[in-house]
Write a protein that holds these residues in place. Sequence first.
Motif, PDB file in Angstrom:
ATOM      1  N   ALA A   1      31.149  13.973 -13.061  1.00  0.00           N
ATOM      2  CA  ALA A   1      29.342  13.740 -13.015  1.00  0.00           C
ATOM      3  C   ALA A   1      29.080  12.804 -12.226  1.00  0.00           C
ATOM      4  N   ASP A   2      27.959  12.758 -11.134  1.00  0.00           N
ATOM      5  CA  ASP A   2      27.643  11.775 -10.265  1.00  0.00           C
ATOM      6  C   ASP A   2      26.069  11.767 -10.792  1.00  0.00           C
ATOM      7  N   ALA A   3      25.764  10.457 -11.174  1.00  0.00           N
ATOM      8  CA  ALA A   3      24.419  10.188 -11.850  1.00  0.00           C
ATOM      9  C   ALA A   3      23.721   9.549 -10.821  1.00  0.00           C
ATOM     10  N   HIS A   4      23.702   9.710  -9.442  1.00  0.00           N
ATOM     11  CA  HIS A   4      22.861   9.397  -8.725  1.00  0.00           C
ATOM     12  C   HIS A   4      23.075  10.091  -7.223  1.00  0.00           C
ATOM     13  N   VAL A   5      22.388  11.079  -7.080  1.00  0.00           N
ATOM     14  CA  VAL A   5      22.502  11.882  -6.098  1.00  0.00           C
ATOM     15  C   VAL A   5      21.182  12.198  -5.309  1.00  0.00           C
ATOM     16  N   HIS A   6      21.041  12.519  -4.079  1.00  0.00           N
ATOM     17  CA  HIS A   6      19.947  13.158  -3.489  1.00  0.00           C
ATOM     18  C   HIS A   6      20.214  14.482  -2.825  1.00  0.00           C
ATOM     19  N   LEU A   7      20.010  15.521  -3.370  1.00  0.00           N
ATOM     20  CA  LEU A   7      20.309  16.749  -3.083  1.00  0.00           C
ATOM     21  C   LEU A   7      19.759  17.563  -1.780  1.00  0.00           C
ATOM     22  N   THR A   8      18.325  16.778  -1.689  1.00  0.00           N
ATOM     23  CA  THR A   8      17.590  17.381  -0.698  1.00  0.00           C
ATOM     24  C   THR A   8      17.580  16.588   0.766  1.00  0.00           C
ATOM     25  N   ALA A   9      18.557  15.489   0.490  1.00  0.00           N
ATOM     26  CA  ALA A   9      18.539  14.289   1.537  1.00  0.00           C
ATOM     27  C   ALA A   9      19.478  15.023   2.571  1.00  0.00           C
ATOM     28  N   ALA A  10      18.910  15.922   3.457  1.00  0.00           N
ATOM     29  CA  ALA A  10      20.127  16.377   4.299  1.00  0.00           C
ATOM     30  C   ALA A  10      19.918  15.011   5.699  1.00  0.00           C
ATOM     31  N   THR A  11      19.004  14.312   5.488  1.00  0.00           N
ATOM     32  CA  THR A  11      18.853  13.259   6.602  1.00  0.00           C
ATOM     33  C   THR A  11      18.346  12.029   5.827  1.00  0.00           C
TER      34      THR A  11
ATOM     35  N   ALA B   1      17.494  25.213   2.108  1.00  0.00           N
ATOM     36  CA  ALA B   1      18.677  25.865   2.831  1.00  0.00           C
ATOM     37  C   ALA B   1      19.867  24.812   2.954  1.00  0.00           C
ATOM     38  N   ARG B   2      19.148  23.462   3.589  1.00  0.00           N
ATOM     39  CA  ARG B   2      20.111  22.429   3.778  1.00  0.00           C
ATOM     40  C   ARG B   2      20.754  22.018   2.607  1.00  0.00           C
ATOM     41  N   ALA B   3      20.006  21.902   1.564  1.00  0.00           N
ATOM     42  CA  ALA B   3      20.601  21.620   0.135  1.00  0.00           C
ATOM     43  C   ALA B   3      21.875  22.574  -0.329  1.00  0.00           C
ATOM     44  N   GLY B   4      21.970  23.667   0.069  1.00  0.00           N
ATOM     45  CA  GLY B   4      22.979  24.563  -0.416  1.00  0.00           C
ATOM     46  C   GLY B   4      24.347  23.951   0.186  1.00  0.00           C
TER      47      GLY B   4
ATOM     48  N   SER C   1      26.529   7.719  -6.342  1.00  0.00           N
ATOM     49  CA  SER C   1      26.994   7.557  -5.029  1.00  0.00           C
ATOM     50  C   SER C   1      25.789   7.557  -4.018  1.00  0.00           C
ATOM     51  N   ASP C   2      24.699   8.178  -4.385  1.00  0.00           N
ATOM     52  CA  ASP C   2      23.617   7.890  -3.438  1.00  0.00           C
ATOM     53  C   ASP C   2      23.484   8.003  -1.840  1.00  0.00           C
ATOM     54  N   LEU C   3      24.439   8.999  -1.671  1.00  0.00           N
ATOM     55  CA  LEU C   3      24.621   9.345  -0.194  1.00  0.00           C
ATOM     56  C   LEU C   3      23.508  10.212   0.553  1.00  0.00           C
ATOM     57  N   LEU C   4      23.430  10.075   1.695  1.00  0.00           N
ATOM     58  CA  LEU C   4      22.320  10.756   2.369  1.00  0.00           C
ATOM     59  C   LEU C   4      22.909  11.492   3.652  1.00  0.00           C
ATOM     60  N   GLY C   5      22.427  12.603   4.106  1.00  0.00           N
ATOM     61  CA  GLY C   5      22.864  13.257   5.347  1.00  0.00           C
ATOM     62  C   GLY C   5      24.284  13.472   5.298  1.00  0.00           C
ATOM     63  N   ALA C   6      24.727  13.389   6.472  1.00  0.00           N
ATOM     64  CA  ALA C   6      26.246  13.894   6.568  1.00  0.00           C
ATOM     65  C   ALA C   6      27.064  13.035   5.924  1.00  0.00           C
ATOM     66  N   MET C   7      26.538  12.006   5.210  1.00  0.00           N
ATOM     67  CA  MET C   7      27.267  10.916   4.599  1.00  0.00           C
ATOM     68  C   MET C   7      27.785  11.445   2.847  1.00  0.00           C
ATOM     69  N   HIS C   8      27.289  12.579   2.653  1.00  0.00           N
ATOM     70  CA  HIS C   8      27.635  13.187   1.403  1.00  0.00           C
ATOM     71  C   HIS C   8      29.140  13.300   1.129  1.00  0.00           C
ATOM     72  N   ARG C   9      29.618  13.590   2.369  1.00  0.00           N
ATOM     73  CA  ARG C   9      31.188  13.893   2.378  1.00  0.00           C
ATOM     74  C   ARG C   9      32.031  12.605   1.860  1.00  0.00           C
ATOM     75  N   ARG C  10      31.288  11.332   1.812  1.00  0.00           N
ATOM     76  CA  ARG C  10      31.802  10.241   1.305  1.00  0.00           C
ATOM     77  C   ARG C  10      32.065   9.925  -0.359  1.00  0.00           C
ATOM     78  N   GLN C  11      31.434  11.127  -0.977  1.00  0.00           N
ATOM     79  CA  GLN C  11      31.048  10.885  -2.405  1.00  0.00           C
ATOM     80  C   GLN C  11      32.142  10.477  -3.232  1.00  0.00           C
ATOM     81  N   LEU C  12      33.390  10.864  -2.756  1.00  0.00           N
ATOM     82  CA  LEU C  12      34.608  10.382  -3.730  1.00  0.00           C
ATOM     83  C   LEU C  12      35.184   8.910  -3.456  1.00  0.00           C
ATOM     84  N   THR C  13      34.505   8.453  -2.361  1.00  0.00           N
ATOM     85  CA  THR C  13      34.775   6.881  -2.060  1.00  0.00           C
ATOM     86  C   THR C  13      34.562   5.952  -3.086  1.00  0.00           C
ATOM     87  N   GLU C  14      33.600   6.215  -3.906  1.00  0.00           N
ATOM     88  CA  GLU C  14      33.112   5.485  -5.182  1.00  0.00           C
ATOM     89  C   GLU C  14      34.188   5.169  -5.672  1.00  0.00           C
TER      90      GLU C  14
END
Length: 413
Positions: free
Chosen positions: A64-74, A90-93, A322-335
Motif C-alpha cells: 500500500a502507498d498512502a500518498h500518491v497523485h494518480l493524475t499528476a502526469a506532470t 488517459a495519462r493516469a492509466g 511516495s508522493d511522486l509526480l510525472g515521470a518520477m513515478h518510476r521511483r516509487q520503490l526507492t522509499e
Amino acid sequence: MSEPQITLLRNAQILDTVAGEILADRTVLVRDGRIAEIDYANGPAPAAARVIDLRGLTLMPGLADAHVHLTAATPDFAALTRWSPTYVAARAGEILEGMLMRGFTTVRDAGGADFGLADAVAEGYLTGPRILFCGHALSQTGGHGDMRSRGEHSFEGCFCCAGLGVVCDGVAEVRRACRHEIRKGATQIKIMASGGVSSPTDRITSTQFSIEEIKAAVEEAEGASIYVMAHAYTARAINRALDCGVRSIEHGNLLDETSIAKFLEHDAFLVPTLATYHALAEEGVKVGLPADMHAKIFDVLDAGSRALELAHRSGVKLVYGSDLLGAMHRRQLTEFALRGEIQQPIDVIRAATTNAAELFRLEGEIGVVAPGARADLLAVDGNPLDDLGVLQDPERRLKLIMKDGTIYKQALD
C-alpha cells in the motif's frame, strides 16, 4: 490478467507481517477474491482450481502507498489545471498500471483522483491498484493548492476541473467543499495545513487554514465516518492539525519533539514521503518543475530523514508514502531504500502493509496473508526481511501479482 477463480498456492513461504517472520511450507486457498484457508490439505485440489507452485518464493501481502497523485502526469500543477480531464484520465492509466506492476495493490490518492478513476479500476476498465480517493485537496487562498501566480487574479478552479485542489476560505466554504467531496464518495478529506514545495506563492513555514476551518473539515469528515489527512511540514502546522483531530499528517519533515507528543497523544499517523524530495532534487527541473519551486526542496530534503528517525525511535505510527509526480513515478520503490537506512526491514514493510491497513481502517482486509483477507498477494524471489532490495527490483524478483484473486502477473519458472 486472468479472471478470479479458485486458486491453490502450494509450498508458500508466507511473510507474516504481524509477527515479522516467515511461515514455511504453507498452502493458501483463494476463493471469490479472498483468502479462504491457509494450510489447506495437501491432497487433491478442489475441482476447477488453478494450482500454482510457489516453491522457493516468499508470499506476502500486496503493498500500500498512502500518498500518491494518480493524475499528476506532470509536476507542474498549474499546467495540470489546464489539461482536459479526459486527457488526464488517459495519462493516469499508465501511472496506475505501473504502480500495480511494482506490487502496490492499494493506494491512497492525496489530491486529484476521483470516483471515476476509482470506479474505472474497480470495474476493470483500467488496470491498477485499488484507489482510496479524496477528490480535490482543500486549500485556502494563496495556500498549497492555489496554483495562481502573483499576477493572476481570477480563479477558474471548480469541483469538476482537473487539478490537485480547490480553494475555499472560511468555515462555510470549507464545509461546502468537504460535503462536495463526501457526496462524490471520498474515502478521506485532504487539507493543506501548511505551505509546500510545488505551490507558487506560499512559504513552506506558513500555517494554513484557521483552527476553526480545520475543525470544520474534521467535523464534516467524522460526520461521514471518514477522516482528514493534512499536508504539513512544520511543527507548528502539524501540532495545530493534530489538536484539531486530523488523523494523518503527510510529509512532516520539520516536526520536533512537541509534535511527537501530539502524535502519541492523538494516536495519529505520519506518512513521510522521502522518495519525492530526492527525485525532485535530482530531476525536478528537467521534468517540468518550475525553478523557483525547485529551490524550496532543499529546505526539507535532509530534514525528512531526521524526522523519520525521530518518529520511529519514539513509536509514532508510520505509513509508506511516495508522493511522486510525472515521470518520477518510476521511483516509487526507492522509499524502501531510503527508509531502510533508518529502520529495520520489517518496520518498513509494516508501513506498507499492516500500518497502512490500520490508517485506512481496513484491518484484516489488506496488509496480511490471513483467512478472510482480500487476496492481494505477491510472490517474490528472496526474503524481504533479510533484504529490502527484494522489493525494489520487480522486473526480476516479483514473480506473481494478485489483486482480489485476479492474477495480473505470473512469471514463475
